[in-house]
Design an enzyme around this catalytic site. Structure first.
Site, PDB file in Angstrom:
ATOM      1  CB  SER A 109      37.957  41.942  45.951  1.00  0.00           C
ATOM      2  OG  SER A 109      38.869  42.500  46.875  1.00  0.00           O
ATOM      3  CE  LYS A 161      40.162  45.600  46.232  1.00  0.00           C
ATOM      4  NZ  LYS A 161      41.149  45.483  46.885  1.00  0.00           N
ATOM      5  CE  LYS A 211      38.904  39.589  41.505  1.00  0.00           C
ATOM      6  NZ  LYS A 211      38.745  40.393  42.729  1.00  0.00           N
TER       7      LYS A 211
HETATM    8  P1  NAD Z   1      45.189  33.373  45.482  1.00  0.00           P
HETATM    9  O1  NAD Z   1      44.597  33.446  43.766  1.00  0.00           O
HETATM   10  O2  NAD Z   1      46.220  33.280  45.804  1.00  0.00           O
HETATM   11  O3  NAD Z   1      44.256  32.616  46.623  1.00  0.00           O
HETATM   12  C1  NAD Z   1      43.070  32.408  46.830  1.00  0.00           C
HETATM   13  C2  NAD Z   1      43.048  30.887  47.517  1.00  0.00           C
HETATM   14  O4  NAD Z   1      41.639  30.349  47.109  1.00  0.00           O
HETATM   15  C3  NAD Z   1      44.154  29.771  45.976  1.00  0.00           C
HETATM   16  O5  NAD Z   1      45.008  29.183  46.614  1.00  0.00           O
HETATM   17  C4  NAD Z   1      43.011  29.087  46.323  1.00  0.00           C
HETATM   18  O6  NAD Z   1      43.418  27.468  46.198  1.00  0.00           O
HETATM   19  C5  NAD Z   1      41.743  29.031  46.422  1.00  0.00           C
HETATM   20  N1  NAD Z   1      40.841  28.051  47.339  1.00  0.00           N
HETATM   21  C6  NAD Z   1      39.670  28.606  44.847  1.00  0.00           C
HETATM   22  N2  NAD Z   1      38.511  28.121  45.351  1.00  0.00           N
HETATM   23  C7  NAD Z   1      38.361  27.194  46.392  1.00  0.00           C
HETATM   24  C8  NAD Z   1      38.176  26.384  46.634  1.00  0.00           C
HETATM   25  N3  NAD Z   1      36.557  26.114  46.493  1.00  0.00           N
HETATM   26  N4  NAD Z   1      38.317  26.130  47.836  1.00  0.00           N
HETATM   27  C9  NAD Z   1      39.160  26.614  49.019  1.00  0.00           C
HETATM   28  N5  NAD Z   1      40.007  27.052  48.864  1.00  0.00           N
HETATM   29  C10 NAD Z   1      39.966  27.401  47.163  1.00  0.00           C
HETATM   30  O7  NAD Z   1      44.009  35.518  45.867  1.00  0.00           O
HETATM   31  P2  NAD Z   1      44.696  35.713  45.864  1.00  0.00           P
HETATM   32  O8  NAD Z   1      45.703  37.141  45.998  1.00  0.00           O
HETATM   33  O9  NAD Z   1      44.804  36.111  47.907  1.00  0.00           O
HETATM   34  O10 NAD Z   1      43.488  37.597  46.450  1.00  0.00           O
HETATM   35  C11 NAD Z   1      42.336  37.059  47.360  1.00  0.00           C
HETATM   36  C12 NAD Z   1      41.542  37.635  47.177  1.00  0.00           C
HETATM   37  O11 NAD Z   1      41.546  39.102  48.023  1.00  0.00           O
HETATM   38  C13 NAD Z   1      40.466  38.022  45.816  1.00  0.00           C
HETATM   39  O12 NAD Z   1      39.338  38.953  45.547  1.00  0.00           O
HETATM   40  C14 NAD Z   1      41.653  39.400  45.563  1.00  0.00           C
HETATM   41  O13 NAD Z   1      41.277  40.323  44.330  1.00  0.00           O
HETATM   42  C15 NAD Z   1      41.962  39.882  46.957  1.00  0.00           C
HETATM   43  N6  NAD Z   1      43.214  41.350  46.988  1.00  0.00           N
HETATM   44  C16 NAD Z   1      44.221  40.311  46.830  1.00  0.00           C
HETATM   45  C17 NAD Z   1      44.860  41.971  46.704  1.00  0.00           C
HETATM   46  C18 NAD Z   1      47.004  40.941  46.665  1.00  0.00           C
HETATM   47  O14 NAD Z   1      47.047  42.321  46.506  1.00  0.00           O
HETATM   48  N7  NAD Z   1      46.897  39.967  45.971  1.00  0.00           N
HETATM   49  C19 NAD Z   1      44.887  42.693  47.680  1.00  0.00           C
HETATM   50  C20 NAD Z   1      43.477  42.560  48.169  1.00  0.00           C
HETATM   51  C21 NAD Z   1      43.126  42.227  47.840  1.00  0.00           C
END
Ligand code: NAD
Length: 294
Positions: free
Chosen positions: A95, A170, A238
């Site tokens: 997102s 979104k 964010k």
């Molecule tokens: P998270 O922080 O748990 O996971 C993000 C991952 O990206 C981490 O494991 C991190 O190490 C990795 N990362 C960061 N920089 C990196 C790089 N340069 N190279 C490789 N990996 C890298 O976040 P999440 O909860 O999984 O959310 C991911 C996306 O999905 C976000 O944009 C969030 O807004 C969206 N989202 C989350 C949810 C939720 O309920 N958690 C629901 C809908 C949408």
């Protein structure tokens, strides 16, 4: 199909597992090694870097926190575009700001690489059971060609328009969710302060017009005092920040979003940024001197 997957956090890990269950081969990468180990134990192969993933795969999914992370992973040093062949398709399911999706897609196009923005709604539980709602922007023919792949992770995938339209959709979703959680917190705090059991309020109103998926998910957390994420306040800040920037850019004021943004900023300043967004209840506890939790 062989799929590259970058970003193995709360959402990425279960999404990879659903791709594996559907019979796809997945090569996965994250900067956190334990996250890679987790999906390797489920049958994925570890990639060495984003560039290395792009050298091996012509379909790549990214699931990263925000716009700068996606820019780094796709356009940065050792990133996807350094390894990708012309014709590769990137599906960014993070997102992020719609404008960032458009900028990244332009960089991809210079190398003949195609890109969709395809953020999701539903959170970790729906990522685990493969029933996410997926909202997609970008070329319609490309969407049609990957729709079945998306449906390994989601219950629906809707093409919303040109690149960036998925993330605009979104943002609309995140505005509705944030305001709805704040309304539930405000209403249930009122009930508690006025001496009515919030459990009974929930039972009485959840089937009526006020009922919602948000209320069903978040009221029990507020009543139980359970603020384990789920979806973190920091991530919702964010999204609201991206919504406010986008609204200002297109001339669509967001007064209610701005109010809830300040509530979330207060929670972050109080050290609750890693709480679930249902901890908006704590903001109302501070105002009223009463918790919803008995
Ligand atoms: P998270 O922080 O748990 O996971 C993000 C991952 O990206 C981490 O494991 C991190 O190490 C990795 N990362 C960061 N920089 C990196 C790089 N340069 N190279 C490789 N990996 C890298 O976040 P999440 O909860 O999984 O959310 C991911 C996306 O999905 C976000 O944009 C969030 O807004 C969206 N989202 C989350 C949810 C939720 O309920 N958690 C629901 C809908 C949408």
């Amino acid at each position: 199909m062989k799929i590259g997957f970058i970003g193995l956090g709360i959402m990425g890990k279960p999404m990879v597992k659903n791709l594996l269950k559907a019979g796809h081969e997945v090569i996965a990468y994250d900067i956190i090694k334990e996250n890679v180990d987790d999906v390797v134990a489920a049958g994925a192969k570890a990639g060495a870097s984003s560039k290395a993933i792009a050298e091996e795969c012509t379909t790549i999914i990214t699931m990263l926190p925000n716009s700068p992370h996606v820019k780094t992973v796709i356009c940065g040093e050792n990133g996807v575009l350094e390894g990708a062949k012309a014709g590769t398709a990137i599906i960014d399911m993070s997102s992020i700001a719609p404008l960032a999706s458009q900028e990244i897609e332009k960089e991809c196009a210079k190398k003949g690489v195609k890109m969709l923005d395809a953020p999701v709604s539903g959170g970790e539980p729906k990522a685990i059971d493969g029933s996410l709602s997926i909202m997609v922007g970008g070329d319609k023919a490309l969407f049609d060609s990957v729709k079945d792949l998306l449906l390994c992770m989601g219950a629906s995938a809707v093409h919303c328009g040109a690149i960036g339209a998925g993330n605009t959709t979104k943002l609309a979703n995140q505005v509705v969710v944030a305001l709805n959680i704040a309304a539930v917190a405000e209403a249930f705090t009122l009930a508690r302060k006025a001496g009515v059991d919030p459990n009974l309020v929930f039972d009485a109103i959840k089937g009526g017009l006020a009922g919602s998926t948000v209320m069903n998910a978040k009221a029990p957390m507020m009543i139980g005092g359970d603020f384990k994420p789920g979806f973190k306040i920091d991530l919702h800040i964010k999204d609201l920040s991206n919504a406010l920037d986008t609204g200002h850019g297109v001339g669509s004021p967001l007064p209610l979003t701005a109010a809830v943004m300040e509530m979330m900023q207060t929670l972050r300043a109080d050290g609750f940024g890693q709480d679930d967004h249902s901890s908006l209840a704590k903001y109302y506890a501070k105002l009223s001197g009463t918790t919803i939790q008995p």
